[in-house]
Scaffold this active site. Sequence first.
Site, PDB file in Angstrom:
ATOM      1  N   LYS A  57      -0.391   6.289   8.820  1.00 52.17           N
ATOM      2  CA  LYS A  57      -0.844   7.555   9.391  1.00 52.17           C
ATOM      3  C   LYS A  57      -1.287   7.333  10.836  1.00 52.17           C
ATOM      4  O   LYS A  57      -2.041   6.415  11.132  1.00 52.17           O
ATOM      5  CB  LYS A  57      -1.997   8.115   8.566  1.00 52.17           C
ATOM      6  CG  LYS A  57      -2.350   9.546   8.911  1.00 52.17           C
ATOM      7  CD  LYS A  57      -3.475  10.081   8.056  1.00 52.17           C
ATOM      8  CE  LYS A  57      -2.994  10.540   6.719  1.00 52.17           C
ATOM      9  NZ  LYS A  57      -4.024  11.315   5.984  1.00 52.17           N
ATOM     10  N   ASP A 101      -4.412   4.624   6.275  1.00 49.81           N
ATOM     11  CA  ASP A 101      -5.046   5.720   7.005  1.00 49.81           C
ATOM     12  C   ASP A 101      -6.152   5.114   7.864  1.00 49.81           C
ATOM     13  O   ASP A 101      -5.905   4.659   8.974  1.00 49.81           O
ATOM     14  CB  ASP A 101      -5.576   6.744   5.997  1.00 49.81           C
ATOM     15  CG  ASP A 101      -6.212   7.968   6.623  1.00 49.81           C
ATOM     16  OD1 ASP A 101      -6.456   7.984   7.840  1.00 49.81           O
ATOM     17  OD2 ASP A 101      -6.494   8.925   5.880  1.00 49.81           O
ATOM     18  N   ASP A 107      -1.619  11.057  -4.247  1.00 49.93           N
ATOM     19  CA  ASP A 107      -2.160  12.116  -5.087  1.00 49.93           C
ATOM     20  C   ASP A 107      -3.202  12.968  -4.378  1.00 49.93           C
ATOM     21  O   ASP A 107      -3.715  12.605  -3.326  1.00 49.93           O
ATOM     22  CB  ASP A 107      -2.829  11.493  -6.316  1.00 49.93           C
ATOM     23  CG  ASP A 107      -4.133  10.792  -5.958  1.00 49.93           C
ATOM     24  OD1 ASP A 107      -5.194  11.188  -6.487  1.00 49.93           O
ATOM     25  OD2 ASP A 107      -4.109   9.849  -5.148  1.00 49.93           O
ATOM     26  N   THR A 166      -9.725   0.146   3.166  1.00 51.40           N
ATOM     27  CA  THR A 166      -9.378  -0.635   1.985  1.00 51.40           C
ATOM     28  C   THR A 166      -8.930  -2.031   2.398  1.00 51.40           C
ATOM     29  O   THR A 166      -9.400  -3.040   1.867  1.00 51.40           O
ATOM     30  CB  THR A 166      -8.256   0.062   1.180  1.00 51.40           C
ATOM     31  OG1 THR A 166      -8.705   1.361   0.799  1.00 51.40           O
ATOM     32  CG2 THR A 166      -7.875  -0.739  -0.057  1.00 51.40           C
ATOM     33  N   LEU A 167      -8.027  -2.104   3.355  1.00 51.21           N
ATOM     34  CA  LEU A 167      -7.502  -3.393   3.792  1.00 51.21           C
ATOM     35  C   LEU A 167      -8.568  -4.231   4.492  1.00 51.21           C
ATOM     36  O   LEU A 167      -8.613  -5.450   4.313  1.00 51.21           O
ATOM     37  CB  LEU A 167      -6.294  -3.179   4.700  1.00 51.21           C
ATOM     38  CG  LEU A 167      -5.083  -2.576   3.997  1.00 51.21           C
ATOM     39  CD1 LEU A 167      -4.018  -2.175   5.009  1.00 51.21           C
ATOM     40  CD2 LEU A 167      -4.529  -3.526   2.962  1.00 51.21           C
ATOM     41  N   ARG A 192       1.370  12.848  -8.035  1.00 48.88           N
ATOM     42  CA  ARG A 192       1.957  11.527  -7.766  1.00 48.88           C
ATOM     43  C   ARG A 192       3.431  11.482  -8.146  1.00 48.88           C
ATOM     44  O   ARG A 192       4.205  10.710  -7.601  1.00 48.88           O
ATOM     45  CB  ARG A 192       1.236  10.441  -8.571  1.00 48.88           C
ATOM     46  CG  ARG A 192      -0.156  10.136  -8.148  1.00 48.88           C
ATOM     47  CD  ARG A 192      -0.677   8.918  -8.935  1.00 48.88           C
ATOM     48  NE  ARG A 192      -2.107   8.772  -8.832  1.00 48.88           N
ATOM     49  CZ  ARG A 192      -2.735   8.188  -7.817  1.00 48.88           C
ATOM     50  NH1 ARG A 192      -2.041   7.722  -6.795  1.00 48.88           N
ATOM     51  NH2 ARG A 192      -4.047   8.084  -7.809  1.00 48.88           N
ATOM     52  N   GLU A 210       0.849  -1.201   0.000  1.00 52.96           N
ATOM     53  CA  GLU A 210       0.000   0.000   0.000  1.00 52.96           C
ATOM     54  C   GLU A 210       0.880   1.244   0.000  1.00 52.96           C
ATOM     55  O   GLU A 210       2.007   1.213   0.503  1.00 52.96           O
ATOM     56  CB  GLU A 210      -0.854   0.035   1.273  1.00 52.96           C
ATOM     57  CG  GLU A 210      -2.157  -0.691   1.180  1.00 52.96           C
ATOM     58  CD  GLU A 210      -3.254   0.190   0.584  1.00 52.96           C
ATOM     59  OE1 GLU A 210      -2.956   1.055  -0.243  1.00 52.96           O
ATOM     60  OE2 GLU A 210      -4.408  -0.003   0.965  1.00 52.96           O
ATOM     61  N   ASP A 211       0.334   2.339  -0.513  1.00 56.41           N
ATOM     62  CA  ASP A 211       1.032   3.616  -0.407  1.00 56.41           C
ATOM     63  C   ASP A 211       0.864   4.191   0.992  1.00 56.41           C
ATOM     64  O   ASP A 211       1.815   4.670   1.603  1.00 56.41           O
ATOM     65  CB  ASP A 211       0.562   4.612  -1.462  1.00 56.41           C
ATOM     66  CG  ASP A 211      -0.941   4.857  -1.460  1.00 56.41           C
ATOM     67  OD1 ASP A 211      -1.693   4.127  -0.773  1.00 56.41           O
ATOM     68  OD2 ASP A 211      -1.381   5.786  -2.165  1.00 56.41           O
ATOM     69  N   GLY A 225      -7.725   2.323   7.142  1.00 51.20           N
ATOM     70  CA  GLY A 225      -7.653   0.875   7.029  1.00 51.20           C
ATOM     71  C   GLY A 225      -8.854   0.280   6.324  1.00 51.20           C
ATOM     72  O   GLY A 225      -8.954  -0.942   6.188  1.00 51.20           O
TER      73      GLY A 225
END
Length: 191
Positions: free
Chosen positions: A146, A118, A175, A122-123, A181, A114-115, A120
């Site tokens: 973060k 934050d 981004d 998505t995960l 980016r 992951e980039d 979480g």
Amino acid sequence: MVEMNGRKGGQDEVPEYVRGEIASVLISAEKIRERIEALGREIAEDCKGKDPLLLGILTGSFVFLSDLCREIECKHEIAFLRAKSYVGTESTGKVKLEGLESIAISGRHVILVEDIVDTGNTLEKLLPILFEKQPASIEICTLLLKETERRNKELSVKYVAFTIPDQFVVGYGLDYDQSMRHLPFIGIFKP
């Protein structure tokens, strides 16, 4: 927590054309490079003989993963899937996934790349779906973790390049509405 760039506000590294949008450099390109080299060594040591699959979460992870994979000196493969959860500077709380249907992970050691972690969200959406495909293991690697109260504290992130304050950042793959980016550093965005 990462230190600021060591320069007064880091402004001298911010290109003229984005100075109105970036308050300061949080992490310099040099510090990123140094930390990714160390992280690559750590992953290589942990993954000897496992032939891990580095699964990059697009779009933000592409810069990080492209540098990280070259520092991991063990056999590994790379694949990508797309997950989107941000609009502007805010997490929407909803995650849209694309590309997972074409990735075979059964019996594989998977490292999700992951980039930034934050909230979480998505995960938390992705992990149960991946575990249904019966991988041998799943670990999480992120460029940025973060510091925030919004994240589920049970979410385990094994490989963290940098822990940052709860601010919106851009650059090095991250981004603001698909812009910035390409910047070689991580900067604090000023909306």
